[in-house]
Enzyme design. Structure first.
Site, mmCIF file in Angstrom:
data_model
loop_
_atom_site.group_PDB
_atom_site.id
_atom_site.type_symbol
_atom_site.label_atom_id
_atom_site.label_comp_id
_atom_site.label_asym_id
_atom_site.label_seq_id
_atom_site.Cartn_x
_atom_site.Cartn_y
_atom_site.Cartn_z
ATOM 1 N N PRO A 286 22.025 24.285 29.985
ATOM 2 C CA PRO A 286 21.025 24.058 28.949
ATOM 3 C C PRO A 286 21.440 24.533 27.563
ATOM 4 O O PRO A 286 22.058 25.578 27.405
ATOM 5 C CB PRO A 286 19.800 24.835 29.440
ATOM 6 C CG PRO A 286 20.309 25.785 30.449
ATOM 7 C CD PRO A 286 21.533 25.178 31.039
ATOM 8 N N ASN A 287 21.103 23.703 26.608
ATOM 9 C CA ASN A 287 21.273 23.929 25.172
ATOM 10 C C ASN A 287 22.715 23.843 24.697
ATOM 11 O O ASN A 287 22.974 23.919 23.501
ATOM 12 C CB ASN A 287 20.640 25.262 24.738
ATOM 13 C CG ASN A 287 19.172 25.290 25.023
ATOM 14 O OD1 ASN A 287 18.444 24.372 24.665
ATOM 15 N ND2 ASN A 287 18.709 26.323 25.711
ATOM 16 N N ARG B 234 23.781 24.838 17.042
ATOM 17 C CA ARG B 234 22.974 25.946 17.579
ATOM 18 C C ARG B 234 23.660 27.274 17.274
ATOM 19 O O ARG B 234 24.771 27.524 17.720
ATOM 20 C CB ARG B 234 22.826 25.793 19.089
ATOM 21 C CG ARG B 234 22.138 26.950 19.748
ATOM 22 C CD ARG B 234 22.199 26.834 21.262
ATOM 23 N NE ARG B 234 21.601 27.994 21.877
ATOM 24 C CZ ARG B 234 21.943 28.469 23.053
ATOM 25 N NH1 ARG B 234 22.886 27.874 23.750
ATOM 26 N NH2 ARG B 234 21.357 29.533 23.537
ATOM 27 N N TYR C 44 28.002 30.695 18.560
ATOM 28 C CA TYR C 44 28.634 29.652 19.370
ATOM 29 C C TYR C 44 29.663 28.815 18.619
ATOM 30 O O TYR C 44 30.272 27.926 19.210
ATOM 31 C CB TYR C 44 27.553 28.732 19.951
ATOM 32 C CG TYR C 44 26.594 29.464 20.854
ATOM 33 C CD1 TYR C 44 26.985 29.872 22.124
ATOM 34 C CD2 TYR C 44 25.306 29.779 20.431
ATOM 35 C CE1 TYR C 44 26.118 30.561 22.951
ATOM 36 C CE2 TYR C 44 24.427 30.463 21.253
ATOM 37 C CZ TYR C 44 24.834 30.852 22.512
ATOM 38 O OH TYR C 44 23.979 31.540 23.330
ATOM 39 N N ASN D 168 29.656 26.652 32.631
ATOM 40 C CA ASN D 168 28.885 27.447 31.691
ATOM 41 C C ASN D 168 27.433 27.098 31.971
ATOM 42 O O ASN D 168 26.932 26.073 31.511
ATOM 43 C CB ASN D 168 29.265 27.136 30.242
ATOM 44 C CG ASN D 168 28.563 28.045 29.260
ATOM 45 O OD1 ASN D 168 27.527 28.622 29.574
ATOM 46 N ND2 ASN D 168 29.113 28.163 28.073
ATOM 47 N N ALA E 295 21.648 29.708 30.047
ATOM 48 C CA ALA E 295 20.616 30.673 30.425
ATOM 49 C C ALA E 295 20.359 30.705 31.931
ATOM 50 O O ALA E 295 19.888 31.722 32.452
ATOM 51 C CB ALA E 295 19.323 30.365 29.674
ATOM 52 N N GLU F 132 33.131 30.936 36.134
ATOM 53 C CA GLU F 132 31.981 31.101 35.225
ATOM 54 C C GLU F 132 32.515 31.366 33.822
ATOM 55 O O GLU F 132 33.386 32.221 33.637
ATOM 56 C CB GLU F 132 31.126 32.274 35.693
ATOM 57 C CG GLU F 132 29.957 32.596 34.782
ATOM 58 C CD GLU F 132 29.192 33.836 35.237
ATOM 59 O OE1 GLU F 132 28.430 34.351 34.405
ATOM 60 O OE2 GLU F 132 29.354 34.298 36.381
ATOM 61 N N HIS G 179 31.528 31.785 29.512
ATOM 62 C CA HIS G 179 30.576 31.965 28.416
ATOM 63 C C HIS G 179 31.359 31.973 27.110
ATOM 64 O O HIS G 179 32.433 32.572 27.024
ATOM 65 C CB HIS G 179 29.793 33.267 28.568
ATOM 66 C CG HIS G 179 29.009 33.306 29.829
ATOM 67 N ND1 HIS G 179 27.841 32.610 30.001
ATOM 68 C CD2 HIS G 179 29.270 33.912 31.008
ATOM 69 C CE1 HIS G 179 27.399 32.808 31.221
ATOM 70 N NE2 HIS G 179 28.255 33.585 31.863
ATOM 71 N N ARG H 194 25.437 41.212 23.833
ATOM 72 C CA ARG H 194 24.194 40.566 23.404
ATOM 73 C C ARG H 194 22.992 41.246 24.043
ATOM 74 O O ARG H 194 23.069 42.372 24.515
ATOM 75 C CB ARG H 194 24.285 39.080 23.726
ATOM 76 C CG ARG H 194 25.461 38.439 22.942
ATOM 77 C CD ARG H 194 25.532 36.964 23.059
ATOM 78 N NE ARG H 194 24.311 36.360 22.536
ATOM 79 C CZ ARG H 194 23.935 35.114 22.820
ATOM 80 N NH1 ARG H 194 24.674 34.350 23.599
ATOM 81 N NH2 ARG H 194 22.828 34.619 22.314
#
Length: 144
Positions: free
Chosen positions: A9-10, A17, A22, A71, A74, A95, A97, A104
């Site tokens: 998502p996103n 964004r 990012y 990735n 969320a 995985e 990111h 964060r």
């Protein structure tokens, strides 16, 4: 080797964004660079904002591809369903990111999927995807 990159998502909003976190490059701009760097690999890309669609894609490729770079966005922090899916696959999952999630918000420090993945890479911007591909290449033929 066939590698499937899956973004959650996103991540369709990369480049617009929160560019301070990012970056300013979209994944559609980055993917051809990645594919050109690895002409000997078949690198496919999929993005969805829907958890079930991510699971469907992983199940579709997880028994025939050589690896998945995921990735989960969320969903990383919330999805037992993604964890269970990853554990059921034949191919390894890395995985990824873009940001260093440990620098964060505290809720981003916990991953529900890490223990099901072969490895985790975070904090290297879009280059995190390249590093994951390198990990899959080096681990080709090794156990999940």
């Amino acid at each position: 080797m066939r590698i499937q990159i899956i973004n959650g998502p996103n991540l369709n909003l990369l480049g617009t964004r929160e560019p301070g976190i990012y970056g300013q490059q979209s994944f559609d701009e980055y993917l051809p660079l990645l594919q050109a760097r690895y002409p000997d690999l078949e690198i496919s890309y999929y993005q969805s904002n829907v958890e079930g669609e991510l699971i469907n894609k992983m199940q579709e490729v997880g028994f025939s591809f050589d690896g998945i770079v995921l990735n989960a966005g969320a969903y990383t922090h919330t999805s037992v369903a993604l964890h269970d899916c990853i554990r059921s696959l034949k191919c390894p999952v890395i995985e990824v990111h873009i940001s260093n999630v440990h620098q964060r918000e505290p809720f981003r420090h916990q991953s529900m999927i890490s223990s099901a993945c072969k490895g985790v890479i975070c904090g290297f911007g879009l280059d995190s995807y390249r590093l994951a591909i390198e990990g899959l290449k080096e681990g080709a033929g090794s156990e999940k």
